[in-house]
Design a protein around this motif. Structure first.
Motif, mmCIF file in Angstrom:
data_model
loop_
_atom_site.group_PDB
_atom_site.id
_atom_site.type_symbol
_atom_site.label_atom_id
_atom_site.label_comp_id
_atom_site.label_asym_id
_atom_site.label_seq_id
_atom_site.Cartn_x
_atom_site.Cartn_y
_atom_site.Cartn_z
ATOM 1 N N GLY A 1 -68.883 5.052 -68.139
ATOM 2 C CA GLY A 1 -69.003 6.285 -67.353
ATOM 3 C C GLY A 1 -67.652 6.961 -67.193
ATOM 4 N N LYS A 2 -66.639 6.158 -66.879
ATOM 5 C CA LYS A 2 -65.273 6.707 -66.705
ATOM 6 C C LYS A 2 -64.781 7.324 -68.002
ATOM 7 C CE LYS A 2 -63.258 3.674 -63.206
ATOM 8 N NZ LYS A 2 -62.346 2.534 -63.049
ATOM 9 N N GLU A 3 -65.046 6.612 -69.088
ATOM 10 C CA GLU A 3 -64.585 7.090 -70.392
ATOM 11 C C GLU A 3 -65.279 8.406 -70.764
ATOM 12 O OE1 GLU A 3 -64.764 3.974 -73.424
ATOM 13 O OE2 GLU A 3 -64.852 5.615 -74.889
ATOM 14 N N LEU A 4 -66.585 8.483 -70.460
ATOM 15 C CA LEU A 4 -67.346 9.703 -70.760
ATOM 16 C C LEU A 4 -66.729 10.889 -70.025
ATOM 17 C CD1 LEU A 4 -70.127 10.681 -72.093
ATOM 18 C CD2 LEU A 4 -71.054 10.511 -69.780
ATOM 19 N N SER A 5 -66.428 10.669 -68.750
ATOM 20 C CA SER A 5 -65.863 11.727 -67.916
ATOM 21 C C SER A 5 -64.470 12.128 -68.413
ATOM 22 C CB SER A 5 -65.799 11.232 -66.461
ATOM 23 O OG SER A 5 -65.074 12.128 -65.670
ATOM 24 N N ALA A 6 -63.619 11.128 -68.647
ATOM 25 C CA ALA A 6 -62.239 11.425 -69.053
ATOM 26 C C ALA A 6 -62.213 12.161 -70.394
ATOM 27 C CB ALA A 6 -61.428 10.130 -69.142
ATOM 28 N N ASN A 7 -63.075 11.744 -71.305
ATOM 29 C CA ASN A 7 -63.103 12.390 -72.618
ATOM 30 C C ASN A 7 -63.601 13.833 -72.511
ATOM 31 O OD1 ASN A 7 -62.693 12.093 -75.499
ATOM 32 N ND2 ASN A 7 -64.913 12.306 -75.681
ATOM 33 N N GLY A 8 -64.663 14.034 -71.722
ATOM 34 C CA GLY A 8 -65.191 15.392 -71.520
ATOM 35 C C GLY A 8 -64.151 16.291 -70.873
ATOM 36 N N GLN A 9 -63.481 15.766 -69.848
ATOM 37 C CA GLN A 9 -62.443 16.564 -69.168
ATOM 38 C C GLN A 9 -61.316 16.929 -70.137
ATOM 39 O OE1 GLN A 9 -60.844 15.291 -65.483
ATOM 40 N NE2 GLN A 9 -62.816 15.148 -64.451
ATOM 41 N N PRO B 1 -70.685 15.293 -60.709
ATOM 42 C CA PRO B 1 -70.273 15.955 -61.954
ATOM 43 C C PRO B 1 -69.089 15.196 -62.548
ATOM 44 C CG PRO B 1 -70.612 17.569 -60.226
ATOM 45 C CD PRO B 1 -70.652 16.217 -59.556
ATOM 46 N N GLY B 2 -68.980 15.216 -63.870
ATOM 47 C CA GLY B 2 -67.918 14.417 -64.504
ATOM 48 C C GLY B 2 -66.995 15.201 -65.411
ATOM 49 N N TYR B 3 -67.355 16.450 -65.697
ATOM 50 C CA TYR B 3 -66.500 17.237 -66.598
ATOM 51 C C TYR B 3 -65.780 18.324 -65.812
ATOM 52 C CZ TYR B 3 -69.479 15.011 -70.183
ATOM 53 O OH TYR B 3 -70.168 14.113 -70.965
ATOM 54 N N ALA B 4 -65.276 17.932 -64.627
ATOM 55 C CA ALA B 4 -64.447 18.798 -63.775
ATOM 56 C C ALA B 4 -65.229 19.891 -63.042
ATOM 57 C CB ALA B 4 -63.284 19.401 -64.553
ATOM 58 N N GLY B 5 -66.529 19.700 -62.904
ATOM 59 C CA GLY B 5 -67.342 20.674 -62.154
ATOM 60 C C GLY B 5 -66.922 20.791 -60.700
ATOM 61 N N THR B 6 -66.540 19.664 -60.090
ATOM 62 C CA THR B 6 -66.137 19.735 -58.677
ATOM 63 C C THR B 6 -64.861 20.565 -58.520
ATOM 64 O OG1 THR B 6 -64.856 17.688 -58.892
ATOM 65 C CG2 THR B 6 -67.137 17.467 -58.114
ATOM 66 N N GLN B 7 -64.025 20.534 -59.549
ATOM 67 C CA GLN B 7 -62.749 21.248 -59.462
ATOM 68 C C GLN B 7 -62.900 22.727 -59.817
ATOM 69 O OE1 GLN B 7 -60.079 19.173 -58.243
ATOM 70 N NE2 GLN B 7 -62.070 18.173 -57.946
ATOM 71 N N ARG B 8 -63.501 22.985 -60.972
ATOM 72 C CA ARG B 8 -63.544 24.385 -61.435
ATOM 73 C C ARG B 8 -64.529 25.222 -60.629
ATOM 74 N NH1 ARG B 8 -62.837 22.043 -66.925
ATOM 75 N NH2 ARG B 8 -60.602 22.149 -67.270
ATOM 76 N N LEU B 9 -65.626 24.628 -60.160
ATOM 77 C CA LEU B 9 -66.557 25.425 -59.354
ATOM 78 C C LEU B 9 -65.869 25.828 -58.040
ATOM 79 C CD1 LEU B 9 -69.456 26.563 -59.360
ATOM 80 C CD2 LEU B 9 -70.153 24.573 -58.018
ATOM 81 N N THR B 10 -65.118 24.905 -57.473
ATOM 82 C CA THR B 10 -64.389 25.199 -56.235
ATOM 83 C C THR B 10 -63.343 26.286 -56.475
ATOM 84 O OG1 THR B 10 -64.739 22.900 -55.621
ATOM 85 C CG2 THR B 10 -63.128 24.123 -54.318
#
Ligand code: CAA
Length: 259
Positions: A79-87, A141-150
């Motif tokens: 899960g961590k790898e999926l998120s880090a790679n997507g980001q 969210p794992g592809y920076a949705g929490t950051q960019r939506l904010t």
């Protein structure tokens, strides 16, 4: 690399990237990410490409998120790898020096919205729907949705959308500043191309500088004001600046060499 999940076309300096898994509503699986990364590190860097348009195939979806079927049995590490790679890959898009616009032609959910938000500008068709429904799957969210939506719509509204997982229509996305225009679906690509063509008439060097400066605002530990001083100063050594100022003084249209 041969692309199996994405269509690409270069026309009038615009590279159109079409996510092409319509039966899965263009869900973003590993293969899509590999292809997106390859496109942005290869085709998109070519001189003939001046700007990029990202859209989804079909009339229903831009992208309905990360591929749920693919990650359903992942471990914590996976899960961590999926998120880090997507980001990491979405960051390549966000910081790309040529303008990148998302033409959101339908559902932009989860990773699909995160992809749209990594683009510099978003246009939407009137049937588009936006949301971060991850909480309904028991995940953040794992592809920076929490950051960019904010960043794009502010903390209160972002918290609401992220915590409820609610889906909003295109006109609400417009009111929130998540998209710049809402257009009838049949005119979406033409309107997006028109906007890109307007940008492409400007100095590519200065446009790249604008992208870098705006990114600096959102980059931890980087002073955006100082970044602007640097980018501004750099322009004075470019052919684009000589051409732009000469064209102004001689009352003619500038024809930027892009260097
Ligand atoms: N992953 C994998 N497959 C998906 C998908 C996704 N995110 N979204 C849709 N599909 C598939 C469906 O499983 C279905 O396939 P089958 O025909 O083989 O069953 C096909 O696409 C069509 O979808 P529906 O039948 O569900 O279409 P609908 O019109 O009834 O509903 C929808 C449309 C509301 C978008 C619905 O498909 C949906 O809710 N999709 C999931 C949206 C979602 O939760 N996205 C977030 C994913 S998690 C994420 O993105 C994490 C992250 O940040 C990294």
């Amino acid at each position: 690399m041969t692309y199996e999940n994405i269509l690409t076309e270069i026309k009038d300096g615009i590279l159109t990237i079409t996510l092409n898994r319509p039966k899965q509503l263009n869900a973003l699986n590993k293969a899509v990410f590999t292809e997106v990364e390859s496109i942005f590190t290869d085709i998109a860097t070519k001189d003939e490409v001046k700007s990029i348009l990202i859209t989804g195939s079909g009339e229903k979806a831009f992208a309905a998120g990360a591929d749920i079927k693919e990650f359903a049995n992942f471990s914590v590490e996976e899960g961590k790898e999926l998120s880090a790679n997507g980001q990491r890959i979405f960051k390549i898009i966000e910081t790309f020096s040529k303008p990148v616009i998302a033409a959101v032609n339908g559902f932009a959910l989860g990773g699909g919205l995160e992809l749209a938000m990594a683009c510099h500008i978003r246009l939407a068709s009137d049937n588009a729907r936006f949301g971060q429904p991850e909480v309904s799957l028991g995940v953040t969210p794992g592809y920076a949705g929490t950051q960019r939506l904010t960043q794009l719509i502010g903390k209160g509204k972002a918290m609401e959308l992220l915590m409820t997982g609610a889906m909003i229509k295109a006109d609400e996305a417009l009111k929130l500043g998540l998209v710049n225009y809402v257009i009838p679906q049949g005119e979406l690509i033409a309107k997006t191309e028109e906007l890109l063509k307007n940008i492409m008439k400007q100095s590519p060097v200065a446009v790249a500088g604008v992208i870098a400066c705006v990114d600096a605002y959102y980059t931890d530990g980087v002073d955006g004001f100082k970044a602007e001083v640097k980018e501004f100063g750099k322009c004075f050594g470019t052919e684009d600046f000589k051409e732009g100022t000469d064209a102004f003084m001689n009352k003619r249209k500038a024809d930027f060499p892009g260097k």
